[in-house]
Design a protein around this motif. Structure first.
Motif, PDB file in Angstrom:
ATOM      1  N   LEU A 183      -7.259   4.103   0.499  1.00  0.00           N
ATOM      2  CA  LEU A 183      -5.895   3.722   0.873  1.00  0.00           C
ATOM      3  C   LEU A 183      -5.870   2.860   2.127  1.00  0.00           C
ATOM      4  O   LEU A 183      -4.926   2.109   2.338  1.00  0.00           O
ATOM      5  CB  LEU A 183      -5.046   4.976   1.113  1.00  0.00           C
ATOM      6  CG  LEU A 183      -4.906   5.961  -0.044  1.00  0.00           C
ATOM      7  CD1 LEU A 183      -4.000   7.113   0.363  1.00  0.00           C
ATOM      8  CD2 LEU A 183      -4.349   5.265  -1.286  1.00  0.00           C
ATOM      9  N   ASN A 184      -6.896   2.995   2.971  1.00  0.00           N
ATOM     10  CA  ASN A 184      -6.931   2.344   4.274  1.00  0.00           C
ATOM     11  C   ASN A 184      -5.683   2.720   5.081  1.00  0.00           C
ATOM     12  O   ASN A 184      -5.007   1.868   5.676  1.00  0.00           O
ATOM     13  CB  ASN A 184      -7.040   0.825   4.126  1.00  0.00           C
ATOM     14  CG  ASN A 184      -7.441   0.158   5.435  1.00  0.00           C
ATOM     15  OD1 ASN A 184      -8.026   0.792   6.325  1.00  0.00           O
ATOM     16  ND2 ASN A 184      -7.099  -1.123   5.572  1.00  0.00           N
ATOM     17  N   TYR A 224      -0.028   2.809   8.259  1.00  0.00           N
ATOM     18  CA  TYR A 224      -0.530   1.930   7.204  1.00  0.00           C
ATOM     19  C   TYR A 224      -0.156   0.490   7.555  1.00  0.00           C
ATOM     20  O   TYR A 224       0.635   0.213   8.466  1.00  0.00           O
ATOM     21  CB  TYR A 224       0.043   2.316   5.843  1.00  0.00           C
ATOM     22  CG  TYR A 224       1.534   2.081   5.700  1.00  0.00           C
ATOM     23  CD1 TYR A 224       2.012   0.927   5.073  1.00  0.00           C
ATOM     24  CD2 TYR A 224       2.446   3.008   6.194  1.00  0.00           C
ATOM     25  CE1 TYR A 224       3.371   0.720   4.943  1.00  0.00           C
ATOM     26  CE2 TYR A 224       3.796   2.808   6.057  1.00  0.00           C
ATOM     27  CZ  TYR A 224       4.257   1.657   5.445  1.00  0.00           C
ATOM     28  OH  TYR A 224       5.598   1.426   5.322  1.00  0.00           O
ATOM     29  N   HIS A 225      -0.730  -0.440   6.815  1.00  0.00           N
ATOM     30  CA  HIS A 225      -0.447  -1.876   6.952  1.00  0.00           C
ATOM     31  C   HIS A 225       0.091  -2.375   5.624  1.00  0.00           C
ATOM     32  O   HIS A 225      -0.451  -2.043   4.568  1.00  0.00           O
ATOM     33  CB  HIS A 225      -1.725  -2.636   7.352  1.00  0.00           C
ATOM     34  CG  HIS A 225      -1.478  -4.044   7.770  1.00  0.00           C
ATOM     35  ND1 HIS A 225      -1.381  -5.103   6.876  1.00  0.00           N
ATOM     36  CD2 HIS A 225      -1.299  -4.585   9.010  1.00  0.00           C
ATOM     37  CE1 HIS A 225      -1.154  -6.219   7.534  1.00  0.00           C
ATOM     38  NE2 HIS A 225      -1.103  -5.934   8.837  1.00  0.00           N
ATOM     39  N   PRO A 226       1.154  -3.186   5.649  1.00  0.00           N
ATOM     40  CA  PRO A 226       1.751  -3.607   4.368  1.00  0.00           C
ATOM     41  C   PRO A 226       0.837  -4.457   3.503  1.00  0.00           C
ATOM     42  O   PRO A 226       1.016  -4.527   2.280  1.00  0.00           O
ATOM     43  CB  PRO A 226       2.994  -4.396   4.811  1.00  0.00           C
ATOM     44  CG  PRO A 226       2.714  -4.800   6.212  1.00  0.00           C
ATOM     45  CD  PRO A 226       1.868  -3.719   6.798  1.00  0.00           C
ATOM     46  N   ALA A 264       1.529   5.456   1.220  1.00  0.00           N
ATOM     47  CA  ALA A 264       2.862   5.404   1.804  1.00  0.00           C
ATOM     48  C   ALA A 264       3.654   4.200   1.343  1.00  0.00           C
ATOM     49  O   ALA A 264       4.890   4.210   1.391  1.00  0.00           O
ATOM     50  CB  ALA A 264       2.747   5.395   3.329  1.00  0.00           C
ATOM     51  N   LYS A 265       2.977   3.181   0.879  1.00  0.00           N
ATOM     52  CA  LYS A 265       3.685   1.979   0.419  1.00  0.00           C
ATOM     53  C   LYS A 265       4.504   2.233  -0.836  1.00  0.00           C
ATOM     54  O   LYS A 265       5.462   1.511  -1.119  1.00  0.00           O
ATOM     55  CB  LYS A 265       2.686   0.859   0.160  1.00  0.00           C
ATOM     56  CG  LYS A 265       1.973   0.357   1.404  1.00  0.00           C
ATOM     57  CD  LYS A 265       0.917  -0.665   1.065  1.00  0.00           C
ATOM     58  CE  LYS A 265       1.529  -1.892   0.391  1.00  0.00           C
ATOM     59  NZ  LYS A 265       0.518  -2.922   0.111  1.00  0.00           N
TER      60      LYS A 265
END
Length: 615
Positions: free
Chosen positions: A444-445, A460-462, A469-470
């Motif tokens: 997932l990073n 998280y990063h988009p 979480a996205k």
């Protein structure tokens, strides 16, 4: 059934060494007879040495002629029958000098010496005294069994308020286990208890089943617990199954899905197999420099699953080969400060580096090829929780850990270090509480963080992160669906006739679906009529005759200036033609009596002070 049969059914060879049983009455009787025979032999030897003359013998003694004793009647003592003599002639009272005490036994046994006659009963009285002395000596030698009962003192152990149905004592007598109808099993250590007499452990091994039997094994290391359930349980000496103390950590094997490892306060690290849940697979025992038991605080598998590492309370890190549990493969006795709880161990993805998060406010990295000295050390990282994490980034270039703070004073941080140089690259202020758990998922990073104030955050990063979480942040919040029907209480009447029985209550969802199919209930209500009305429907206010009357008469807000005059204008007509009030008082009060100001003043004067109105 015999013991071998029971052993064959239960699957073991025997019940151990059988306890010896003693028949106390038989032992005491045999001892008494032996003492009597020994006394007789001693007396016979003394008689043969000291007696100066040959006594007469009874029939059948030494072949000598029998004598019928002295003249006169004589009463035989109980000892005569024991000696086998049966003198039937009566002997008279005897007189003469006294004989030595050794000779009285001869008279009792039916033998009379040749010489002057003796007084009647002399030998009998003397011998009875000697027999009493012998009995007292026998009692002193063989103690009364009642005196062996230990009932002079007592203590009371309070198990509970219900029946104590099981008791067990270990072979050494150091510990007592009790069980009762309250489902509790309590263990008592006599050496560890004080005057309060409190059990050192209380547990419910069989949940809500009454305890039937408790018994220690012959070695005293396990307890057999039989309760009202269909399965017996075997507990260890301290009353636990498996580990004998609190667990501290546990992880799954990275390759084998049925295996996991745990560490406990009992000083052991154990591997388990899901298929054999009753027994551990292997056990590792960390030891200090002196060879004593130490408590492991955390444990972990290596990335390939071949090594098992554990950090202990003495500050050491010990690593074993998974298949060799005797000696450690790597160990460092001074990895962290002794007495501190090392909270986490984490292997890098390449398997060459081990990171340890110490309870001494440090984080260290270790090279598995040279485990004597740490590669890098970072200090000044507060840690007050025994489970604070540290982990590597998915690319194996960063090392992450959290810091602990006092709530409300500072903000807990998530700190990122470079793996090679241990330079602090970045930090995140998470919340005003400690940062305890941190997990960086490689697929997932995304970074999951657990805090001390009950929050779990996900970073998280988009673009660089995937899914996780996205997936949920892009979805709009669902509105709560309001129920369109009002549910009524449903009264169950099972014995009522069908015509009086209420229909079975259904769920709201099914009722809504049924109402949707009903054309009457699903018909949209018509909007209100505007204007004079049409199609038989009443229009707005003032459009019909009834609305006109309501508007102009019933709701007329005209107000008379004097309401008294408006009422009194009907007084003459009411007096001439009474219809409502006067007929009701014709019999009881034909002449009306009205209140006057003077009468009111008199009434007020007669009333008590507390009844008068306050002006």
């Amino acid at each position: 059934m015999t013991d071998p049969d029971v052993g064959a059914i239960m699957g073991f060879s025997g019940f151990g060494k059988k306890a010896r049983t003693f028949d106390l009455e038989a032992i005491f009787e045999q001892t008494r007879r032996t003492a009597i025979e020994r006394s007789r032999k001693v007396l016979e030897e003394e008689r043969s040495v000291e007696r100066p003359y040959e006594p007469t013998s009874c029939a059948g003694r030494s072949g000598s002629p029998s004598r019928k004793g002295h003249t006169g009647d004589s009463t035989r003592s109980p000892g005569d029958s024991e000696s086998g003599c049966d003198d039937t002639d009566n002997e008279s009272e005897k007189s003469g000098p006294t004989l030595p005490s050794q000779m009285c036994r001869l008279d009792v046994e039916g033998e009379s010496p040749v010489g002057p006659p003796l007084p009647l009963g002399y030998g009998k009285q003397q011998c009875e005294t000697d027999e009493e002395d012998d009995e007292e000596e026998e009692d002193d030698e063989d103690e009364n069994p009642l005196k062996r009962i230990p009932d002079s003192h007592e203590i009371t152990l309070t198990h509970g308020k219900k029946t104590v149905s099981a008791l067990g004592l270990d072979p050494s007598g150091a510990r007592l286990v009790s069980g009762g109808y309250d489902y509790e099993v309590k263990l008592w250590d006599f050496a560890g208890m004080d005057a309060s007499l409190q059990a050192f452990r209380s547990l419910q091994p069989c949940e809500c089943h009454q305890i039937k039997s408790l018994q220690y094994s012959s070695t005293g290391d396990v307890i057999l617990c039989v309760a009202g359930s269909a399965q017996a349980k075997v507990l260890d000496r301290d009353g636990f199954q498996g580990h004998t103390a609190m667990l501290n950590s546990g992880v799954w094997h990275p390759k084998i899905k049925e295996e996991f490892v745990t560490c406990s306060n009992d000083g052991t690290v154990r591997t388990w197999d899901m298929n054999t849940e009753k027994k551990h697979k292997s056990i590792f025992k960390p030891r200090s420099v002196q060879g004593k038991r130490v408590i492991p605080t955390t444990c972990v598998y290596s990335r390939d699953g071949k090594l098992i590492a554990a950090a202990c309370q003495d500050g050491s890190i010990q690593i074993w080969d998974r298949n060799l549990n005797v000696h450690t493969k790597f160990h460092n006795r001074q990895a962290h400060v002794p007495g501190s709880d090392t909270s986490c161990l984490s292997f890098s993805y390449d398997g060459n580096t081990l990171a340890s998060r110490g309870g001494d406010d440090t984080i260290k990295s270790w090279d598995m090829r040279n485990f004597r000295n740490p590669l890098n050390v970072a200090s000044g990282l507060p840690n007050i929780f025994p489970m604070t994490d540290c982990c590597f980034s998915p690319d194996d270039k960063l090392l992450v850990t959290g810091t602990s703070v006092k709530r409300g004073q500072e903000n807990g941080k998530l700190v990122f270090f470079h793996r090679e140089t241990f330079q602090k690259l970045y930090e995140i202020e998470v919340t005003d509480a400690s940062v305890i758990r941190c997990l960086w998922h490689p697929k997932l990073n995304q970074i999951m963080v657990g805090t001390g104030n009950g929050l779990a955050k996900v970073y998280y990063h988009p673009v660089k992160s995937q899914r996780g979480a996205k997936l949920c942040v892009v979805k709009t919040k669902r509105k709560a669906k309001q129920s369109q029907t009002v549910t009524q209480e449903y009264v169950i009447t099972p014995h009522a006739l069908p015509m009086f029985r209420e229909p079975r209550q259904k769920s709201t969802r099914k009722q809504l679906e049924k109402d949707r199919l009903d054309p009457v209930k699903s018909h949209k209500p018509e909007p209100p009529v505007s204007g004079p009305g049409r199609g038989g429907r009443v229009g707005t206010h003032g459009g019909t005759l009834s609305s006109f009357i309501v508007k102009n008469i019933a709701l007329d807000k005209t107000d008379d200036s004097n309401p008294r005059e408006a009422i009194l204008r009907h007084a003459k007509e009411a007096e001439q033609n009474p219809y409502w009030v006067a007929p009701a008082y014709v019999k009881t009060q034909p002449h009306a009596v009205f209140a006057t100001p003077e009468a009111e003043e008199e009434v007020e004067d007669d009333e008590p002070e507390w009844k008068k109105r306050k002006l």
